[in-house]
Design an enzyme around this catalytic site. Structure first.
Site, PDB file in Angstrom:
ATOM      1  N   ASP A  20     -37.803 -45.592 -76.821  1.00 18.14           N
ATOM      2  CA  ASP A  20     -37.346 -45.112 -75.666  1.00 18.14           C
ATOM      3  C   ASP A  20     -35.977 -45.620 -75.365  1.00 18.14           C
ATOM      4  O   ASP A  20     -35.030 -44.829 -75.723  1.00 18.14           O
ATOM      5  CB  ASP A  20     -38.426 -45.608 -74.803  1.00 18.14           C
TER       6      ASP A  20
ATOM      7  N   PHE B 146     -44.033 -39.942 -69.878  1.00 19.56           N
ATOM      8  CA  PHE B 146     -44.687 -41.022 -70.350  1.00 19.56           C
ATOM      9  C   PHE B 146     -45.998 -40.532 -71.044  1.00 19.56           C
ATOM     10  O   PHE B 146     -46.836 -39.711 -70.508  1.00 19.56           O
ATOM     11  CB  PHE B 146     -44.983 -41.981 -68.790  1.00 19.56           C
TER      12      PHE B 146
ATOM     13  N   GLU C 162     -42.726 -47.827 -85.760  1.00 18.81           N
ATOM     14  CA  GLU C 162     -42.510 -47.956 -84.231  1.00 18.81           C
ATOM     15  C   GLU C 162     -43.534 -47.043 -83.642  1.00 18.81           C
ATOM     16  O   GLU C 162     -43.585 -45.888 -84.243  1.00 18.81           O
ATOM     17  CB  GLU C 162     -41.121 -47.958 -83.771  1.00 18.81           C
ATOM     18  N   ASP C 163     -44.148 -47.079 -82.522  1.00 16.01           N
ATOM     19  CA  ASP C 163     -44.982 -46.078 -81.707  1.00 16.01           C
ATOM     20  C   ASP C 163     -43.817 -45.070 -81.205  1.00 16.01           C
ATOM     21  O   ASP C 163     -44.047 -43.631 -81.331  1.00 16.01           O
ATOM     22  CB  ASP C 163     -45.898 -46.331 -80.822  1.00 16.01           C
TER      23      ASP C 163
ATOM     24  N   LYS D 161     -37.865 -40.803 -78.075  1.00 13.95           N
ATOM     25  CA  LYS D 161     -37.750 -40.332 -76.538  1.00 13.95           C
ATOM     26  C   LYS D 161     -36.250 -40.324 -76.598  1.00 13.95           C
ATOM     27  O   LYS D 161     -35.755 -41.533 -76.050  1.00 13.95           O
ATOM     28  CB  LYS D 161     -38.528 -40.981 -75.689  1.00 13.95           C
TER      29      LYS D 161
HETATM   30  P1  5GP Z   1     -37.696 -49.427 -75.626  1.00 13.83           P
HETATM   31  O1  5GP Z   1     -37.304 -50.878 -75.579  1.00 13.83           O
HETATM   32  O2  5GP Z   1     -37.315 -48.465 -76.631  1.00 13.83           O
HETATM   33  O3  5GP Z   1     -37.319 -49.004 -74.140  1.00 13.83           O
HETATM   34  O4  5GP Z   1     -39.481 -49.372 -75.300  1.00 13.83           O
HETATM   35  C1  5GP Z   1     -40.223 -49.325 -76.437  1.00 13.83           C
HETATM   36  C2  5GP Z   1     -41.556 -49.561 -76.218  1.00 13.83           C
HETATM   37  O5  5GP Z   1     -41.860 -49.278 -74.747  1.00 13.83           O
HETATM   38  C3  5GP Z   1     -42.419 -48.706 -76.904  1.00 13.83           C
HETATM   39  O6  5GP Z   1     -42.737 -49.528 -78.314  1.00 13.83           O
HETATM   40  C4  5GP Z   1     -43.676 -48.679 -76.105  1.00 13.83           C
HETATM   41  O7  5GP Z   1     -44.455 -49.629 -76.315  1.00 13.83           O
HETATM   42  C5  5GP Z   1     -43.124 -48.664 -74.734  1.00 13.83           C
HETATM   43  N1  5GP Z   1     -42.898 -47.305 -74.224  1.00 13.83           N
HETATM   44  C6  5GP Z   1     -41.940 -46.513 -74.101  1.00 13.83           C
HETATM   45  N2  5GP Z   1     -42.016 -45.177 -73.772  1.00 13.83           N
HETATM   46  C7  5GP Z   1     -43.426 -45.201 -73.665  1.00 13.83           C
HETATM   47  C8  5GP Z   1     -44.396 -44.035 -73.263  1.00 13.83           C
HETATM   48  O8  5GP Z   1     -44.154 -42.973 -72.827  1.00 13.83           O
HETATM   49  N3  5GP Z   1     -45.705 -44.281 -73.517  1.00 13.83           N
HETATM   50  C9  5GP Z   1     -46.019 -45.608 -73.648  1.00 13.83           C
HETATM   51  N4  5GP Z   1     -47.464 -45.758 -73.464  1.00 13.83           N
HETATM   52  N5  5GP Z   1     -45.283 -46.578 -73.984  1.00 13.83           N
HETATM   53  C10 5GP Z   1     -44.043 -46.241 -74.017  1.00 13.83           C
END
Ligand code: 5GP
Length: 175
Positions: free
Chosen positions: A103, A152, A99-100, A131
């Protein structure tokens, strides 16, 4: 609007490269002799995947999944759908989700539960950035590149509205 805001360097190209190599060394050690399937979460993890895999000293196969989480860029609604599934079988194999950024954790919980139903021998999560601050569901990555308190970020695969993905470093969008 985020795209008009200033960016501040957070992780330089050199720092990312060093950390990715460290992660690859750890994975090469932990997965030696295993039947590894790396599941790359599109699109954000594609640069991380390309760099990490070239440092791995083990054999593995790569596949891709794409998920859609409804909501805006900065808010996750909790509704996730698969827009592109993997094509290889993970049954009895050692799966690493790449995963990148984790969040709220919503996307990853959905993917983990989906893959667990397919009976892998093991399933672990490797993320470039963790995060934890905004986590809404209980999920922990097993391998983490960087811990980030808040903000972000863009660059190194991470976008804002498809922009900034190919920047070699990671930047924090300033408030
Ligand atoms: P989650 O389901 O954990 O809230 O979301 C994860 C996805 O949201 C990540 O794979 C990414 O694509 C996007 N995302 C969450 N935080 C960031 C951020 O700080 N920057 C960017 N560019 N994408 C984020």
């Amino acid at each position: 609007m985020v795209k008009d805001r200033k960016k501040r360097l957070l992780y330089s190209e050199e720092i990312i490269d060093r950390r990715v190599k460290e992660l690859a060394d750890t994975l090469s050690h932990d997965y030696k002799g295993k039947d590894v399937v790396i599941v790359c979460v599109l699109k954000g993890a594609f640069i991380f995947l390309a760099d990490l895999t070239r440092y791995l000293g083990i054999s593995y196969v790569v596949d891709f999944v794409r998920l859609r989480s409804y909501g805006s860029q900065s808010e996750s609604s909790g509704i996730v759908t698969v827009t592109k599934d993997i094509e290889v079988s993970v049954e009895g194999r050692d799966v690493i989700i790449l995963e990148d950024i984790v969040d709220t954790g919503t996307t990853l919980v959905y993917l983990r539960d989906m893959l667990e139903k397919r009976n892998p021998a093991s399933l672990k999560i490797c993320t470039l950035i963790d995060k934890k601050e905004r986590r809404l569901v209980e999920i922990d990555a097993d391998y983490v590149g960087f811990d980030l308190d808040e903000g972000f970020v863009v660059g190194y695969g991470l976008d804002f509205d498809e922009r900034f993905r190919c920047l070699p470093s990671v930047y924090l969008i300033e408030e």
